[in-house]
Design a protein around this motif. Structure first.
Motif, PDB file in Angstrom:
ATOM      1  N   SER A   9       0.835  -1.202   0.000  1.00 54.75           N
ATOM      2  CA  SER A   9       0.000   0.000   0.000  1.00 54.75           C
ATOM      3  C   SER A   9       0.870   1.252   0.000  1.00 54.75           C
ATOM      4  O   SER A   9       1.947   1.290   0.600  1.00 54.75           O
ATOM      5  CB  SER A   9      -0.896  -0.015   1.239  1.00 54.75           C
ATOM      6  N   LEU A  61      -5.062  -5.017   0.229  1.00 58.34           N
ATOM      7  CA  LEU A  61      -4.980  -3.685   0.853  1.00 58.34           C
ATOM      8  C   LEU A  61      -3.559  -3.341   1.305  1.00 58.34           C
ATOM      9  O   LEU A  61      -3.322  -2.260   1.841  1.00 58.34           O
ATOM     10  CB  LEU A  61      -5.922  -3.611   2.057  1.00 58.34           C
ATOM     11  N   GLY A  62      -2.636  -4.267   1.116  1.00 54.95           N
ATOM     12  CA  GLY A  62      -1.259  -4.028   1.554  1.00 54.95           C
ATOM     13  C   GLY A  62      -1.038  -4.380   3.011  1.00 54.95           C
ATOM     14  O   GLY A  62       0.012  -4.078   3.572  1.00 54.95           O
TER      15      GLY A  62
END
Length: 298
Positions: A201, A215-216
């Motif tokens: 992210s 979403l990292g």
């Protein structure tokens, strides 16, 4: 009653260094136990508990269909808790004395054949960054026999590809070093160079977690479970897979090929070799199957 349970859980975290999953299991076991004492037996303090009360609780659990393995865990949890209460002088007696753990039926772990493992490892779509990540996870699991929770807690610096080993923190915060082979090294290297940077992210450019979600963030057990089910279906594996299946397969395949039991114990991170010995039963069972299938006089 809940305050005493919280004190015990705090003790397990600080003094024993137990994992989050183990603490969560203790919390569930003891919360249900305390609820029964209060709601069913109208007890308000653990000092009122007798051996008879505890046996009544186990009888209810058995009536509710709890397995002997689950009951054995309940006995261990409640025994440890009452010993803690006695040491802390919350109670003046231990009602778990003379309560025996139920005989646990030994269930042989479900394992994949070498061909099924090969099919599973080839299932990820390597044209996608998620497929590159998924193959790296599966290769690393099968190469090391790690628990899924251990795999997902790995940081990038825990994997030493040049030296060919991974550093893993297991139960009780115990560290172990596990060798990894060429296939796993190649898969993880490909993931780190080609896929991981894309998954990182922008808000967390310095994240240490090795395996990331979309979403990292660090990939969760639930996320891994979904991935495994999808890939098993794609690979045409009809066996009921769990996240532990590759761990079981790792140990069984090593022993089938002549590996030393002590070495397998160390790689799995088992404190007691009797836990590892279950895999010798699996290999004997498979030998019997082969014998029945191929021996003309079987």
């Amino acid at each position: 009653m809940n305050d005493h349970i919280q004190d015990f859980l705090h003790f397990l975290i600080v003094e024993k260094g137990l994992s989050e999953n183990t603490i969560a299991a203790y919390r569930r076991d003891l919360t249900n136990y305390a609820k029964f004492l209060q709601m069913e037996l109208q007890l308000n303090h653990f000092n009122e508990v007798t051996r008879s009360h505890i046996l009544q609780y186990f009888a209810k659990c058995k009536k509710d269909g709890k397995s002997s393995k689950t009951l054995a865990r309940y006995v261990a949890s409640i025994r440890s808790f009452h010993l803690f209460l006695l040491r802390d002088k919350v109670t003046d007696q231990d009602p778990t004395v003379h309560i025996e753990s139920p005989q646990v039926d030994v269930k042989l772990p479900r394992v994949l054949s070498v061909a099924e493992v090969d099919a599973l490892l080839k299932a990820p779509d390597m044209s996608q960054m998620y497929g590159i990540r998924d193959q790296a996870m599966l290769e690393l699991l099968y190469a090391t026999g790690m628990r899924v929770s251990e795999l997902l807690q790995l940081n990038k610096d825990d994997v030493h590809l040049t030296m060919g080993f991974v550093r893993c923190i297991g139960k009780g915060n115990k560290e172990r070093i596990i060798p990894i082979g060429e296939h796993a090294i190649h898969a993880v290297k490909q993931y780190i160079t080609a896929a991981r940077p894309k998954l990182m992210s922008k808000n967390k450019p310095n994240t240490e977690a090795l395996f990331l979600n979309h979403l990292g963030n660090r990939l969760s057990r639930q996320g891994f479970w979904k991935i495994l089910k999808q890939l098993a279906e794609k690979a045409g594996i009809e066996k009921d897979l769990t996240p532990h299946t590759l761990r079981h397969s790792f140990a069984t395949h090593l022993l089938e090929n002549g590996a030393d039991l002590r070495a397998v114990q160390e790689m799995l991170g088992h404190a007691d070799i009797s836990t590892t010995q279950i895999y010798t039963h699996v290999t004997k069972t498979r030998l019997k199957e082969v014998y029945k299938q191929f021996h003309p006089r079987a």
